[in-house]
Scaffold this active site. Sequence first.
Site, PDB file in Angstrom:
ATOM      1  N   ASP A 147       0.887  -1.156   0.000  1.00  0.00           N
ATOM      2  CA  ASP A 147       0.000   0.000   0.000  1.00  0.00           C
ATOM      3  C   ASP A 147       0.926   1.207   0.000  1.00  0.00           C
ATOM      4  O   ASP A 147       1.568   1.506   1.007  1.00  0.00           O
ATOM      5  CB  ASP A 147      -0.907   0.007   1.234  1.00  0.00           C
ATOM      6  CG  ASP A 147      -1.936   1.143   1.191  1.00  0.00           C
ATOM      7  OD1 ASP A 147      -1.608   2.215   0.635  1.00  0.00           O
ATOM      8  OD2 ASP A 147      -3.048   0.966   1.702  1.00  0.00           O
ATOM      9  N   HIS A 148       1.018   1.891  -1.145  1.00  0.00           N
ATOM     10  CA  HIS A 148       2.076   2.896  -1.281  1.00  0.00           C
ATOM     11  C   HIS A 148       1.906   4.052  -0.302  1.00  0.00           C
ATOM     12  O   HIS A 148       2.866   4.780  -0.037  1.00  0.00           O
ATOM     13  CB  HIS A 148       2.169   3.401  -2.723  1.00  0.00           C
ATOM     14  CG  HIS A 148       1.023   4.264  -3.158  1.00  0.00           C
ATOM     15  ND1 HIS A 148      -0.081   3.767  -3.813  1.00  0.00           N
ATOM     16  CD2 HIS A 148       0.808   5.596  -3.035  1.00  0.00           C
ATOM     17  CE1 HIS A 148      -0.910   4.742  -4.087  1.00  0.00           C
ATOM     18  NE2 HIS A 148      -0.402   5.877  -3.629  1.00  0.00           N
ATOM     19  N   HIS A 176      -6.145   2.428   1.401  1.00  0.00           N
ATOM     20  CA  HIS A 176      -5.416   3.586   1.922  1.00  0.00           C
ATOM     21  C   HIS A 176      -6.038   4.154   3.199  1.00  0.00           C
ATOM     22  O   HIS A 176      -5.362   4.364   4.213  1.00  0.00           O
ATOM     23  CB  HIS A 176      -5.355   4.702   0.879  1.00  0.00           C
ATOM     24  CG  HIS A 176      -4.735   4.298  -0.413  1.00  0.00           C
ATOM     25  ND1 HIS A 176      -3.680   3.418  -0.491  1.00  0.00           N
ATOM     26  CD2 HIS A 176      -5.016   4.652  -1.698  1.00  0.00           C
ATOM     27  CE1 HIS A 176      -3.335   3.255  -1.761  1.00  0.00           C
ATOM     28  NE2 HIS A 176      -4.129   3.987  -2.495  1.00  0.00           N
TER      29      HIS A 176
END
Length: 481
Positions: free
Chosen positions: A175-176, A238
Site C-alpha cells: 500500500d504505497h 489507503h
Amino acid sequence: MRGPELIRKAQTLILFGATGDLSRRMLLPSLCALDADDLLPPDLEIIGTARSELSDGEFRDFAREAIEQFLPADRVGGMAEFLNRLRYTQLDVTTPEGYAELAEKVGDDRDIAIFLSTAPSLFKPTIEGLASHGLADAHSRICLEKPLGTDLESSCAINDAVAAAFSEERIFRIDHYLGKETVQNLIALRFANILFEPLWNAQHIDHVQITVGETVGLESRVDFYDGAGALRDMVQNHMLQLLALVAMEPPSSFDAGAVRDEKVKVLRALRKLKSDESVTGQYRGGASNGEIVPGYDEELGKDSDTETFVALKAHIDNWRWQGVPFYLRTGKRLPERVTEIIVNFRCVPHSIFPDARLKPNRLVIGIQPEENITLSLMAKVPGIEHEGMTLREVPLDIRMPDAFTGKHKRIAYERLLLDLINGDQTLFVRRDEVEAQWKWIDAIRAGWEAEGKTPKTYNAGSWGPSAAIALAERDGVSWHE
C-alpha cells in the site's frame, strides 16, 4: 514476525509488468534514486519481464527515458551504473515454458525478490510458473500490487493462490501510502513523544477526520474504476490503513509482527455502519482547476451507479475509542488534491476566560500534496490595549523545508522497494488485515444494495453532495477545509 530466511538482502529483483505505467512512473525511477544514494546492495541485479519483445539494451533505453521524465535530474546520480544492473526477459506469464529462460537468467542460489505489477487475474498463473521453475522457494519473496480482489471472496482466492507457493512471511502486500514519510512519522509522533499518548483516547479526543481528495476524474482508469468505485478504490486500502495507524494501541516494538498485530485489532473492532452513517455521490460537470470538465457519466459514455465520492461515520468498539466518531471522506473532482488526518481534541472542561471564544486544539497531519504537521493552540493576543485577556488560535506549524522529506522528497515506492529488497515487512499489509478490511467494506456495500442506495450528484469542483456535510454537521462537526 519476519522469518529467518528474509534476513538476507535480495540479490535479484524481478519486475513483472516492467514496461507498464507503474514501472515507468514509479518503480524504475525509485530504484535509480536508491542506487544514486548507494542504498541498493552492490550485487543486486534487476530483471524486467513483460510481453513486449525487447533486448537488454532496449529495456535500458526504456528505463533511461522513464528516469529522465519522472526523476529530478539532481537525483539521478550515475545512471549508467544503474542501467548496467538491468536485464530483460520477454515472458507471457500464462505460458509455462517462458519461465525457463527467466530461471536461467536468475541463476542458482540467489536470494530473489519478485514484484508483481500485473492484473490480479494473472497472479495465479504467474505464481504457478515461478514455482514450477524453482523461483518460489525459501530464498524468494513476492510483492503484490493492489487491487487484491474486489471483495472478501475474491481477495481470499488471490491470497490462497499466493499462499500455495509462498509462506506469509515471504508475501509483501503493498500500500504505497505506507511509504510516505508523514504516514511513517505518525507512528513516531504517537509513540516517541510522551506529550500525545496520554491524550490519545476518548477522554481527550472529540473526533477524527480523514480526507483523501482528488481533483482528477477517470483519466486512464475507466474500466477499472467503474467496476470498483471510491469505497473499494480508496477506503478499503489507503484510508483504513491510515485509520488503523491513528487508532492502534502501542505495539511492543517497531517490528513487523507487533505493528501489524495492533493494526488488525483496530480493523476487527470497526462497528458495522448504520444506514444513515454513509453518503455516496457521483460528480457531474462543473469547474475543476479552472477548467470546465464533464460529468462522470459523460466521461464514461454511459449511465452508471458507481460512486465517485463516499463519506462515512465509523466507530471503533474498544476502550480507547468508545464514542469517538471517525469521519472518512474521499472523492474525485473535489476542489483540492489533499490527503490529511485531523485529530480534534475536546474543549477545556471549564473556561476561566468569560469573554473568550475558545476553540478546541486540533492536530492536522498533512500527507499530500505537502507533508506537514500543524497543532493549533489558544494563545493571548499581544498588546495591553485590551481589557482582560484576549485570546486567538495560533498554529504551531512545522512545515519547514525538509522537515519530513530530508534533502530530497522521496517517492513513496523508494522506501517500500528498499524494504522488499531488505526483507522488512513492517510497512506492508498482512493477509488478516486485508481480509478484515474487506469484511467491513463488503458489509457496507451489502447495506447499500439492501437499501437501494444510489449516489447523489455533486458538481465537479465541490466537496461532494450536501448530504456529506449534513453527515458531520448533525453531530456539531464541520469538515476541515
